[in-house]
Enzyme design. Structure first.
Site, mmCIF file in Angstrom:
data_model
loop_
_atom_site.group_PDB
_atom_site.id
_atom_site.type_symbol
_atom_site.label_atom_id
_atom_site.label_comp_id
_atom_site.label_asym_id
_atom_site.label_seq_id
_atom_site.Cartn_x
_atom_site.Cartn_y
_atom_site.Cartn_z
ATOM 1 N N SER A 1 17.955 -9.606 49.735
ATOM 2 C CA SER A 1 17.303 -8.627 50.682
ATOM 3 C C SER A 1 16.954 -9.331 51.779
ATOM 4 C CB SER A 1 16.279 -8.306 49.606
ATOM 5 O OG SER A 1 15.446 -7.396 50.509
ATOM 6 N N TYR B 1 8.711 -9.891 44.629
ATOM 7 C CA TYR B 1 9.839 -9.551 44.572
ATOM 8 C C TYR B 1 10.770 -10.315 45.675
ATOM 9 C CZ TYR B 1 14.001 -6.648 46.184
ATOM 10 O OH TYR B 1 15.040 -6.280 46.768
ATOM 11 N N LYS C 1 14.091 -13.088 44.732
ATOM 12 C CA LYS C 1 15.333 -12.945 45.540
ATOM 13 C C LYS C 1 15.646 -14.389 46.137
ATOM 14 C CE LYS C 1 16.444 -8.674 44.547
ATOM 15 N NZ LYS C 1 17.792 -8.374 43.923
HETATM 16 P P1 NAD Z 1 18.479 0.638 41.888
HETATM 17 O O1 NAD Z 1 17.273 0.296 40.905
HETATM 18 O O2 NAD Z 1 18.977 2.162 42.101
HETATM 19 O O3 NAD Z 1 19.623 0.021 40.974
HETATM 20 C C1 NAD Z 1 19.656 -1.284 40.032
HETATM 21 C C2 NAD Z 1 20.254 -0.942 38.976
HETATM 22 O O4 NAD Z 1 20.012 -2.017 38.040
HETATM 23 C C3 NAD Z 1 19.645 0.254 38.087
HETATM 24 O O5 NAD Z 1 20.846 1.202 37.482
HETATM 25 C C4 NAD Z 1 18.749 -0.418 37.076
HETATM 26 O O6 NAD Z 1 18.920 0.356 35.692
HETATM 27 C C5 NAD Z 1 19.795 -1.486 36.610
HETATM 28 N N1 NAD Z 1 18.822 -2.735 36.071
HETATM 29 C C6 NAD Z 1 17.707 -3.254 36.402
HETATM 30 N N2 NAD Z 1 17.496 -4.191 35.725
HETATM 31 C C7 NAD Z 1 18.475 -4.387 34.687
HETATM 32 C C8 NAD Z 1 18.653 -5.287 33.615
HETATM 33 N N3 NAD Z 1 17.831 -6.170 33.219
HETATM 34 N N4 NAD Z 1 19.653 -4.997 32.981
HETATM 35 C C9 NAD Z 1 20.734 -3.953 33.254
HETATM 36 N N5 NAD Z 1 20.519 -3.066 34.148
HETATM 37 C C10 NAD Z 1 19.502 -3.404 35.017
HETATM 38 O O7 NAD Z 1 18.558 -0.306 43.202
HETATM 39 P P2 NAD Z 1 19.370 -0.421 44.265
HETATM 40 O O8 NAD Z 1 18.755 0.227 45.401
HETATM 41 O O9 NAD Z 1 20.685 0.058 44.153
HETATM 42 O O10 NAD Z 1 19.455 -2.170 44.664
HETATM 43 C C11 NAD Z 1 20.438 -2.811 43.937
HETATM 44 C C12 NAD Z 1 20.058 -4.199 44.202
HETATM 45 O O11 NAD Z 1 19.946 -4.333 45.537
HETATM 46 C C13 NAD Z 1 18.762 -4.684 43.493
HETATM 47 O O12 NAD Z 1 18.891 -6.044 43.209
HETATM 48 C C14 NAD Z 1 18.005 -4.637 44.906
HETATM 49 O O13 NAD Z 1 16.922 -5.665 44.738
HETATM 50 C C15 NAD Z 1 18.803 -5.016 45.956
HETATM 51 N N6 NAD Z 1 18.392 -4.407 47.330
HETATM 52 C C16 NAD Z 1 17.901 -3.052 47.515
HETATM 53 C C17 NAD Z 1 17.587 -2.564 48.636
HETATM 54 C C18 NAD Z 1 17.198 -1.250 49.020
HETATM 55 O O14 NAD Z 1 16.508 -0.829 49.778
HETATM 56 N N7 NAD Z 1 17.817 -0.303 48.069
HETATM 57 C C19 NAD Z 1 17.501 -3.600 49.732
HETATM 58 C C20 NAD Z 1 17.821 -4.814 49.447
HETATM 59 C C21 NAD Z 1 18.239 -5.117 48.249
HETATM 60 C C1 WQD Z 2 10.415 1.681 56.514
HETATM 61 C C2 WQD Z 2 9.518 1.898 57.473
HETATM 62 C C3 WQD Z 2 7.180 1.838 56.587
HETATM 63 C C4 WQD Z 2 7.445 5.097 53.877
HETATM 64 C C5 WQD Z 2 11.591 -2.106 51.669
HETATM 65 C C6 WQD Z 2 11.416 -3.057 50.688
HETATM 66 C C7 WQD Z 2 12.642 -3.963 50.983
HETATM 67 C C8 WQD Z 2 13.944 -3.393 50.802
HETATM 68 C C9 WQD Z 2 13.939 -2.027 51.573
HETATM 69 C C10 WQD Z 2 14.459 -3.842 48.537
HETATM 70 C C11 WQD Z 2 8.214 0.997 57.471
HETATM 71 C C12 WQD Z 2 7.683 3.424 56.889
HETATM 72 C C13 WQD Z 2 7.887 4.172 54.840
HETATM 73 C C14 WQD Z 2 6.649 5.951 54.018
HETATM 74 C C15 WQD Z 2 6.241 5.368 56.413
HETATM 75 N N1 WQD Z 2 13.955 -3.207 49.388
HETATM 76 N N2 WQD Z 2 7.329 4.362 55.987
HETATM 77 N N3 WQD Z 2 6.376 6.163 55.335
HETATM 78 O O1 WQD Z 2 9.567 -1.607 53.756
HETATM 79 O O2 WQD Z 2 11.422 -1.963 55.440
HETATM 80 O O3 WQD Z 2 11.807 -2.456 52.988
HETATM 81 O O4 WQD Z 2 12.857 -1.475 51.206
HETATM 82 O O5 WQD Z 2 15.045 -4.946 48.783
HETATM 83 O O6 WQD Z 2 12.482 -5.306 50.122
HETATM 84 O O7 WQD Z 2 10.256 -3.851 51.305
HETATM 85 O O8 WQD Z 2 11.429 -0.104 53.796
HETATM 86 O O9 WQD Z 2 11.719 2.325 53.564
HETATM 87 O O10 WQD Z 2 9.633 1.123 52.544
HETATM 88 O O11 WQD Z 2 9.872 1.605 55.117
HETATM 89 O O12 WQD Z 2 5.918 5.540 57.515
HETATM 90 O O13 WQD Z 2 6.473 7.151 53.228
HETATM 91 O O14 WQD Z 2 8.941 3.154 57.001
HETATM 92 O O15 WQD Z 2 5.947 1.626 57.156
HETATM 93 O O16 WQD Z 2 7.967 0.725 58.825
HETATM 94 P P1 WQD Z 2 11.010 -1.506 53.947
HETATM 95 P P2 WQD Z 2 10.550 1.429 53.851
#
Ligand code: NAD
Ligand code: WQD
Length: 349
Positions: free
Chosen positions: A125, A149, A153
């Site tokens: 991330s 978190y 990572k």
């Molecule tokens: P999500 O929560 O939708 O998907 C994660 C999945 O993993 C879920 O289906 C959950 O049930 C499963 N899971 C969690 N812990 C588990 C475990 N111990 N064993 C088996 N299954 C498990 O999240 P997402 O948005 O799809 O994110 C997927 C990956 O990408 C995560 O590792 C997250 O940290 C990373 N990521 C997400 C974002 C984002 O903004 N969505 C951004 C950067 C990184």
């Molecule tokens: C985006 C922008 C907020 C919600 C997060 C995690 C990051 C990754 C992606 C897992 C910011 C603004 C948000 C709201 C708002 N997840 N905002 N009102 O914070 O960039 O990243 O999600 O890896 O780890 O930190 O994404 O969508 O929360 O916020 O004004 O109700 O929207 O301040 O500027 P962020 P976000």
């Protein structure tokens, strides 16, 4: 073609990646404990592609389950999504995040070693960068996470570096790609799969779509006094289908290369909160009422990727437009006002 284990495959990004893997001709095995997703998502991936997914229900921390899975379904590579991902929650529950995200990955790698599975794509991330010193952010920027978190990572990235180095030194193949996602949004064009956050969305885009569909009264904009063009936070939003396709490219890289590499997946373009709201209203014709409130603790002003390395190593770049991100996310939310909930109860976490 390969057989790929997708841990967390029922989740938002994992489900979209399984669609792209199947479309590319790969076989897919999914492991998920459904702590933050629904089995319905796996059903719909199969319906969209007309291809089977072999599903194992369970926890990536369960070594005996992993050993049984690798025996029953030998795979060539792993894409590891399974993790907890809510920044705010990680501050309140750090041990749960280290246990799930770090310890879970250690167990997975130990089981992979026992089964001689040598290739992994890891969901990292942009959070590992913390508050960027300069923009755009390239992969050689310092890693400075400031929440459990983000630390989890960055720690897993270090584990993967060491795992690869030890294997190569012992003359065994090992290859790992850590993909550092910026802000994935949107949904598959069918509207059948999408982002389905449990409870109140912490992320901007699902909050917008829930306001638009009438589940929430208005959007709270976290500050308009940031040092940005319009004072609201700026992020690098990319379409989840682009993100999923980046994983298919990363698998190809793993086959041809060894060792560890970290690669940004972003568009290279920063969009502010108000620009996202305006883009959503233009794309959908739906108003999104909002109110400016205080900044959210832990937020940063701006963050966007330098995507050059992904282009150079993976031949990948984001192609979907902001309008397509908004339009597809709205199509999903309109067709699924309560996400997958109406389909099946969601097991507790
Ligand atoms: P999500 O929560 O939708 O998907 C994660 C999945 O993993 C879920 O289906 C959950 O049930 C499963 N899971 C969690 N812990 C588990 C475990 N111990 N064993 C088996 N299954 C498990 O999240 P997402 O948005 O799809 O994110 C997927 C990956 O990408 C995560 O590792 C997250 O940290 C990373 N990521 C997400 C974002 C984002 O903004 N969505 C951004 C950067 C990184
Ligand atoms: C985006 C922008 C907020 C919600 C997060 C995690 C990051 C990754 C992606 C897992 C910011 C603004 C948000 C709201 C708002 N997840 N905002 N009102 O914070 O960039 O990243 O999600 O890896 O780890 O930190 O994404 O969508 O929360 O916020 O004004 O109700 O929207 O301040 O500027 P962020 P976000």
């Amino acid at each position: 073609m390969a057989r790929v284990l997708v841990t967390g495959g029922a989740g938002y990004i994992g489900s979209h990646t399984m669609v792209e893997l199947l479309a590319a001709g790969h076989e897919v095995v999914c492991l998920d404990n459904f702590c933050n997703s629904s089995p319905e998502a796996v059903e719909r991936v199969q319906a969209i592609t007309g291809r089977p997914v072999r599903l194992f229900t369970g926890d990536v921390r369960d070594r005996s389950l992993l050993d049984a899975l690798f025996r029953a379904a030998p795979v060539d590579s792993v894409i590891h999504y399974a993790a907890l991902k809510a920044v705010g929650e990680s501050v309140a529950r750090p041990l749960a995040y280290y246990e799930n995200n770090l310890a879970g990955t250690l167990t997975l790698l130990q089981a992979m070693d026992a089964a001689q599975v040598r290739r992994i794509v890891f969901s990292s991330s942009a959070t590992v960068y913390g508050a960027p010193q300069r923009l755009p952010i390239a992969e050689d920027a310092p890693l400075a996470p400031f929440n459990p978190y983000g630390h989890s990572k960055a720690m897993v990235e270090q584990v993967l570096r060491d795992w690869c180095a030890a294997a190569v030194a012992a003359g065994r193949p090992a290859a790992a790609v850590a993909l550092r996602y910026f802000n994935p949004v949107g949904a598959h064009p069918s509207g059948r799969i999408g982002e389905d956050p449990a409870g109140t969305p912490s992320n901007l885009f699902p909050f917008i779509t829930q306001v638009a569909v009438g589940r929430r009264a208005e959007l709270a904009v976290f500050g308009n006094d940031w040092p940005t063009e319009d004072g609201t936070g700026v992020r690098d939003y990319l379409h989840v289908v682009d993100l999923a396709r980046g994983h298919v490219r990363a698998l190809d890289w793993l086959v041809a290369h060894g060792g560890f590499v970290a690669i940004n997946l972003g568009t290279g373009r920063g969009i502010s909160v108000l620009q996202m709201v305006q883009a959503f209203e233009r794309a959908t014709g739906v108003r999104v009422p909002y109110r400016v409130v205080a900044r959210r603790p832990g937020d940063i002003a701006a963050c966007w990727a330098d995507p050059a390395l992904a282009q150079r190593l993976l031949g990948w770049q984001a192609t979907h437009t902001l309008e397509q991100m908004c339009d597809s996310g709205w199509r999903w939310q309109q067709a699924n006002p309560d996400g997958y909930r109406s389909q099946a109860a969601r097991p507790g976490r």
